[in-house]
Scaffold this motif. Sequence first.
Motif, short mmCIF file in Angstrom:
data_model
loop_
_atom_site.label_atom_id
_atom_site.label_comp_id
_atom_site.label_asym_id
_atom_site.label_seq_id
_atom_site.Cartn_x
_atom_site.Cartn_y
_atom_site.Cartn_z
N PRO A 246 0.80 -1.23 0.00
CA PRO A 246 0.00 0.00 0.00
C PRO A 246 0.83 1.28 0.00
CG PRO A 246 -0.06 -1.05 2.16
CD PRO A 246 0.62 -2.01 1.24
N THR A 247 2.04 1.22 0.54
CA THR A 247 2.89 2.42 0.55
C THR A 247 3.38 2.75 -0.86
OG1 THR A 247 3.62 1.96 2.80
CG2 THR A 247 4.97 3.46 1.49
N GLN A 248 3.87 1.71 -1.55
CA GLN A 248 4.34 1.89 -2.91
C GLN A 248 3.22 1.82 -3.93
OE1 GLN A 248 7.33 -1.14 -3.43
NE2 GLN A 248 8.76 -0.20 -2.00
N ARG A 249 2.03 1.40 -3.48
CA ARG A 249 0.88 1.22 -4.37
C ARG A 249 1.24 0.32 -5.54
NH1 ARG A 249 -1.80 7.33 -4.61
NH2 ARG A 249 -2.10 7.55 -2.34
N ARG A 250 1.80 -0.82 -5.20
CA ARG A 250 2.29 -1.74 -6.23
C ARG A 250 1.81 -3.15 -5.94
NH1 ARG A 250 8.65 -2.00 -7.15
NH2 ARG A 250 8.52 -2.97 -5.07
N VAL A 251 1.35 -3.82 -7.01
CA VAL A 251 0.93 -5.22 -6.92
C VAL A 251 2.10 -6.10 -7.31
CG1 VAL A 251 -0.71 -6.95 -7.74
CG2 VAL A 251 -1.44 -4.57 -7.50
N ARG A 252 2.44 -7.04 -6.47
CA ARG A 252 3.58 -7.91 -6.72
C ARG A 252 3.24 -8.99 -7.74
NH1 ARG A 252 8.21 -5.59 -4.54
NH2 ARG A 252 7.81 -4.93 -2.38
N GLY A 253 4.14 -9.24 -8.66
CA GLY A 253 4.03 -10.37 -9.58
C GLY A 253 2.92 -10.28 -10.60
N SER A 254 2.46 -9.08 -10.93
CA SER A 254 1.38 -8.93 -11.89
C SER A 254 1.85 -8.24 -13.16
CB SER A 254 0.23 -8.13 -11.28
OG SER A 254 -0.71 -7.78 -12.26
#
Length: 302
Positions: free
Chosen positions: A218-226
Amino acid sequence: MSIFISLAEQAFVSLATNDSYARGAMVLGKSLRNHKTSKKLVVLIGPHVSDQARAVLHKIFDEVRLVDVLDSGDMAHLAMMKRPDLGVTFTKLHCWTLTHYSKCVFMDADTLVVSNIDELFDREELSAAPDPGWPDCFNSGVFVFRPSNETYGKLLQYCTEHGSFDGGCYGIVRVFCSVWLLCNVRVCWVVAMVLYGANAKVVHFLGQMKPWSYTYNPTQRRVRGSSQPVLLQQWWALYSAEVLPMLIREYGDQPFNSGCEERVQPLVSSAERKQRWEQGQADYMGIDSFDNIQKKLDVFLK
């Protein structure tokens, strides 16, 4: 207390057979609310949905109905599709039993609304979008229908006598309803919002990997591995901002995996937790939040 519902009322309907799909339904419900739907929200749930998830669903949906889980048992076709999980999608047939509504729009729990779609209720049964893989068929992820016990009975009879060509609900609804199908829904059905975002009203996360299958920072607003960050970031942003806080309140000090890297509830013993309190390291944003403390006090006082 008796609840009276006008037969003229209409509803969006979804289905959750476990906690993972329940979270998907929560996000869907929130997205419908955020885009100012005037319709009722209904979710059908299976017995494996936890009490905590049910409590959150009750806060988002107007009606939460427990139903029996139907399973096609057709492992051969499901194995051919490499989707054994689709067997329980037969449970979707229960939506035809919601006869206290005049018309409904069913939406899978892996869909997300990005614009108001109340216009769908202007369509008749059975309206749906073409399937991306089989254009001659329709995708049962979103469809307009009229609840009817008669139709429900006929669907179950058809299942018993003929089964489903793909082993799941898609096959049975496609074949049974083909004679009255209208593939003219004005919802832009896209799985590449980065290309068609300006026209999208509904995003359907097709395939075995669902939004909740990933991990989100949520801090980086990034979804891992997508490989579809634009699609998933919108889902996760809504989940982490509006759904997760509700789940945290319901779970209290019980550990659960939120899916967010920085918000995964750790397994902490009572002794460790006490020690952290004494050291001034209480988790005020998580299990030691004011809401959770208040909830514990309310239970104790009662």
